[in-house]
Design a protein around this motif. Structure first.
Motif, short mmCIF file in Angstrom:
data_model
loop_
_atom_site.label_atom_id
_atom_site.label_comp_id
_atom_site.label_asym_id
_atom_site.label_seq_id
_atom_site.Cartn_x
_atom_site.Cartn_y
_atom_site.Cartn_z
N LEU A 8 0.76 -1.26 -0.05
CA LEU A 8 0.14 -0.08 0.00
C LEU A 8 0.72 1.30 -0.08
N THR A 9 0.45 2.30 -0.76
CA THR A 9 0.98 3.52 -0.72
C THR A 9 -0.03 4.30 0.24
N CYS A 10 0.78 5.69 0.67
CA CYS A 10 -0.35 6.49 1.32
C CYS A 10 -1.63 6.87 0.76
N ALA A 11 -1.50 7.22 -0.56
CA ALA A 11 -2.66 7.55 -1.22
C ALA A 11 -3.49 6.57 -1.09
N GLU A 12 -3.23 5.40 -1.57
CA GLU A 12 -4.26 4.22 -1.69
C GLU A 12 -4.63 4.00 -0.23
N ALA A 13 -3.98 4.06 0.70
CA ALA A 13 -4.38 3.58 2.30
C ALA A 13 -5.46 4.74 2.69
N THR A 14 -5.37 6.08 2.32
CA THR A 14 -5.98 7.10 2.71
C THR A 14 -7.17 7.18 1.88
N ALA A 15 -7.35 6.64 0.77
CA ALA A 15 -8.61 6.84 -0.14
C ALA A 15 -9.74 6.49 0.33
N SER A 16 -10.07 5.42 1.33
CA SER A 16 -11.12 4.95 1.90
C SER A 16 -11.41 5.47 3.32
N LEU A 17 -10.05 5.79 3.87
CA LEU A 17 -10.36 6.29 5.37
C LEU A 17 -9.30 7.45 5.58
N PRO A 18 -9.61 8.60 5.65
CA PRO A 18 -8.73 9.97 5.76
C PRO A 18 -7.87 9.88 7.03
N VAL A 19 -7.05 8.82 7.60
CA VAL A 19 -6.38 8.88 8.74
C VAL A 19 -4.93 8.20 8.62
N LEU A 20 -4.12 8.64 9.09
CA LEU A 20 -2.67 7.96 9.03
C LEU A 20 -2.53 7.57 10.51
N HIS A 21 -1.67 6.83 10.69
CA HIS A 21 -1.27 6.26 12.03
C HIS A 21 0.53 6.45 11.63
N TYR A 22 1.18 6.72 12.65
CA TYR A 22 2.41 6.63 12.88
C TYR A 22 2.91 5.81 13.86
N ALA A 23 3.85 4.74 13.64
CA ALA A 23 3.98 3.86 14.40
C ALA A 23 5.76 3.75 14.68
N ARG A 24 6.20 3.53 15.95
CA ARG A 24 7.68 3.01 16.02
C ARG A 24 7.81 1.58 15.92
N CYS A 25 8.77 1.05 15.26
CA CYS A 25 9.11 -0.43 15.29
C CYS A 25 9.82 -0.81 16.69
N VAL A 26 9.01 -1.61 17.28
CA VAL A 26 9.80 -1.86 18.67
C VAL A 26 10.34 -3.19 18.67
N ASP A 27 10.19 -4.09 17.63
CA ASP A 27 10.69 -5.30 17.54
C ASP A 27 10.89 -5.80 16.10
N ALA A 28 12.19 -5.84 15.80
CA ALA A 28 12.47 -6.20 14.31
C ALA A 28 13.28 -7.21 14.19
N GLY A 29 13.11 -7.97 15.30
CA GLY A 29 13.81 -9.43 15.20
C GLY A 29 13.07 -10.54 14.72
N GLN A 30 13.59 -11.68 14.45
CA GLN A 30 13.09 -12.90 13.80
C GLN A 30 12.30 -12.64 12.64
N ARG A 31 13.19 -12.05 11.59
CA ARG A 31 12.88 -11.81 10.37
C ARG A 31 12.43 -13.37 9.63
N PRO A 32 11.20 -13.70 9.07
CA PRO A 32 11.08 -14.86 8.50
C PRO A 32 12.12 -15.22 7.44
N ALA A 33 12.44 -16.43 6.96
CA ALA A 33 13.55 -16.69 6.29
C ALA A 33 13.12 -16.34 4.75
N ASN A 34 11.78 -16.55 4.58
CA ASN A 34 11.18 -16.28 3.25
C ASN A 34 10.82 -15.00 3.10
N HIS A 35 11.07 -14.23 3.89
CA HIS A 35 10.46 -12.68 3.64
C HIS A 35 11.26 -12.17 2.63
#
Length: 90
Positions: A8-35
């Motif tokens: 999703l882009t910001c434009a696509e995400a806000t087309a149906s609901l005009p709100v954005l949330h900003y979030a801090r990543c607190v856990d970047a560990g355990q990335r799946p091997a197939n990601h």
């Protein structure tokens, strides 16, 4: 909200609901091997959209603007993020 699971882009995400949330990543560990694609960095703040998985109905956090291949696209488990701001677009 029934947003298609995709990169999703910001434009696509806000087309149906005009709100954005900003979030801090607190856990970047355990990335799946197939990601394949972008992965958040711990401590960084990202624009996000909260959606339910269409397959399992589980809550997901989509990092807007990230690019990743199926099946994950740009969706991550909610425990990896904490909301820091909500912005309504008028």
């Amino acid at each position: 909200m029934s947003q298609e699971v995709t990169n999703l882009t910001c434009a696509e995400a806000t087309a149906s609901l005009p709100v954005l949330h900003y979030a801090r990543c607190v856990d970047a560990g355990q990335r799946p091997a197939n990601h394949v694609g972008d992965w958040p960095e711990e401590g960084q703040v990202y624009p996000v959209r909260f959606v339910d998985s269409r397959l399992e109905g589980l809550p997901l956090v989509h990092v807007l603007g990230f690019e990743a291949n199926a099946p994950y696209f740009n969706a991550f488990a909610p425990h990896r993020f904490e909301v820091v701001e909500e912005v309504w677009l008028n």
